[in-house]
Design an enzyme around this catalytic site. Structure first.
Site, PDB file in Angstrom:
ATOM      1  N   ASP A 203      -8.731 -16.306  13.194  1.00 28.49           N
ATOM      2  CA  ASP A 203     -10.127 -15.514  12.642  1.00 28.49           C
ATOM      3  C   ASP A 203     -11.012 -15.914  13.876  1.00 28.49           C
ATOM      4  OD1 ASP A 203     -11.951 -14.946   9.947  1.00 28.49           O
ATOM      5  OD2 ASP A 203     -12.946 -16.181  11.445  1.00 28.49           O
ATOM      6  N   ILE A 204     -11.805 -14.759  14.275  1.00 30.75           N
ATOM      7  CA  ILE A 204     -12.695 -14.848  15.233  1.00 30.75           C
ATOM      8  C   ILE A 204     -13.885 -15.644  14.768  1.00 30.75           C
ATOM      9  CG2 ILE A 204     -14.205 -13.445  16.843  1.00 30.75           C
ATOM     10  CD1 ILE A 204     -12.261 -11.398  16.741  1.00 30.75           C
ATOM     11  N   ASN A 211     -21.766  -9.404  15.203  1.00 27.74           N
ATOM     12  CA  ASN A 211     -22.043  -8.026  14.675  1.00 27.74           C
ATOM     13  C   ASN A 211     -23.747  -7.864  14.443  1.00 27.74           C
ATOM     14  OD1 ASN A 211     -19.978  -6.539  14.808  1.00 27.74           O
ATOM     15  ND2 ASN A 211     -19.053  -7.164  12.821  1.00 27.74           N
ATOM     16  N   ASP A 220     -16.574  -4.048  17.640  1.00 26.07           N
ATOM     17  CA  ASP A 220     -15.382  -3.116  17.684  1.00 26.07           C
ATOM     18  C   ASP A 220     -14.513  -3.579  19.250  1.00 26.07           C
ATOM     19  OD1 ASP A 220     -15.467  -2.100  15.193  1.00 26.07           O
ATOM     20  OD2 ASP A 220     -16.363  -0.265  15.841  1.00 26.07           O
ATOM     21  N   GLU A 246     -12.180  -9.252  10.893  1.00 29.93           N
ATOM     22  CA  GLU A 246     -11.900 -10.274  12.181  1.00 29.93           C
ATOM     23  C   GLU A 246     -10.768 -11.045  12.165  1.00 29.93           C
ATOM     24  OE1 GLU A 246     -14.965 -12.609   9.838  1.00 29.93           O
ATOM     25  OE2 GLU A 246     -14.342 -10.693   9.815  1.00 29.93           O
TER      26      GLU A 246
END
Length: 330
Positions: A203-204, A211, A220, A246
């Protein structure tokens, strides 16, 4: 045609000539005279094609009937080969160079024939106009080639549609559907052949804040960059999937939990934090990861994925930017 004389030989010659004249094939006889040939007989079909009467053609030399040098050499060359061979030969001939007609294609059968006047040599020939057949064959060949091209294009389009159906449009990673199908097959095979299958969910960290601060277009671009580096760090047999948002899910067949942990820690040393350079913007991206393995942490797709998700949740709730292995409840 003159009236037959009395006697069986004259009647036979008359009947034979009449039969030749109702044929649609060209029938002819030539006599070899030194290096040249003289036409001694042709039927009505050949005369009609030449746009002359049989009486005006018979008795003339071939080079007089066929004035084009190249066409004459092609035809006379075939006659020479027949006499040298001493048996029947077949040729495909064209009338290219004969100005009186459009180009036609003939299937010609030539046979040497000794004459009754000493050493004179004759050639008997029958030519059938195959132009229409050849044109039909060519049209069929072209149609088949067109169909083959269309079939290849359709197959490529089908392949592209199949590929699009299993790929995430943004990152070009495999999608959730393909991953689940692949994992189901892999777990079944692993059960039969007794080898482990380890999953890693990545997971980021703080992606929502990224965002919100820089816009979805930047988000993106970060997803694409992370996807590329994930693929570059995996083996050919590993399956890298964009699980959603993500989150990424990687299947590593044949790797134990300990071996997979070593590989992921090595990848993190190179890529976490991951420097992402965008126009006017430099980002440092970190990751949280969870690992679980089958069959130790589950034997079904749901079990092993849930175990991996719980390990990721532990990594995130304990401060992020770390890797956690799944721990079974006591």
């Amino acid at each position: 045609m003159t009236s037959p004389q009395n006697g069986p030989e004259s009647l036979d010659r008359h009947l034979l000539t009449g039969m030749m004249d109702i044929m649609t094939d060209h029938v002819f006889i030539l006599r070899r005279e030194g290096p040249r040939y003289r036409l001694v007989y042709c039927n009505q079909a050949m005369a009609n094609f030449m746009r002359q009467r049989p009486a005006d053609l018979c008795g003339r030399r071939l080079d007089e009937i066929v004035p084009d040098p190249k066409l004459y050499q092609r035809i006379a060359g075939n006659y020479d080969r027949v006499l040298e061979a001493g048996h029947i030969l077949r040729f495909e001939e064209t009338t290219e160079g004969f100005e009186a007609n459009q180009v036609r294609i003939f299937d010609t059968c030539l046979s040497p024939m000794p004459g009754t006047d000493g050493d004179a040599l004759y050639i008997c020939g029958i030519s059938r106009d195959t132009t229409a057949r050849r044109e039909a064959e060519l049209a069929l060949q072209q149609a088949n080639e067109t169909l083959e091209t269309q079939l290849a294009e359709n197959q490529e389009l089908h392949r592209q549609l199949e590929e699009e159906a299993i790929r995430d449009p943004l990152t070009n990673l495999f999608n959730r559907r393909y991953f689940l199908e692949s994992l189901t097959r892999e777990l079944s095979r692993a059960h039969r052949e007794t080898y482990p299958v380890t999953l890693m969910m990545l997971d980021i960290d703080h992606f929502k804040e990224l965002n919100d601060s820089h816009g979805h277009s930047v988000g993106d671009q970060v997803l694409v960059e992370v996807s590329q580096r994930l693929c570059a760090g995996m083996r050919k047999e590993d399956v890298v999937c964009r699980w959603g948002g993500e989150e990424f899910l990687i299947m590593m067949p044949g790797l134990s939990l300990a071996d997979a942990h070593v590989r992921i820690m090595s990848w993190r040393r190179d890529h976490s934090p991951m420097a992402v350079q965008l126009p006017g913007l430099s980002l440092a991206i970190s990751f949280s990861s969870g690992l679980a393995t089958a069959p130790h942490h589950g034997t079904t797709t749901d079990d092993v994925i849930n175990a991996t998700d719980k390990a990721l949740y532990e990594a995130k709730t304990n401060g992020r930017n770390q890797v956690r292995l799944y721990r079974q409840p006591a």
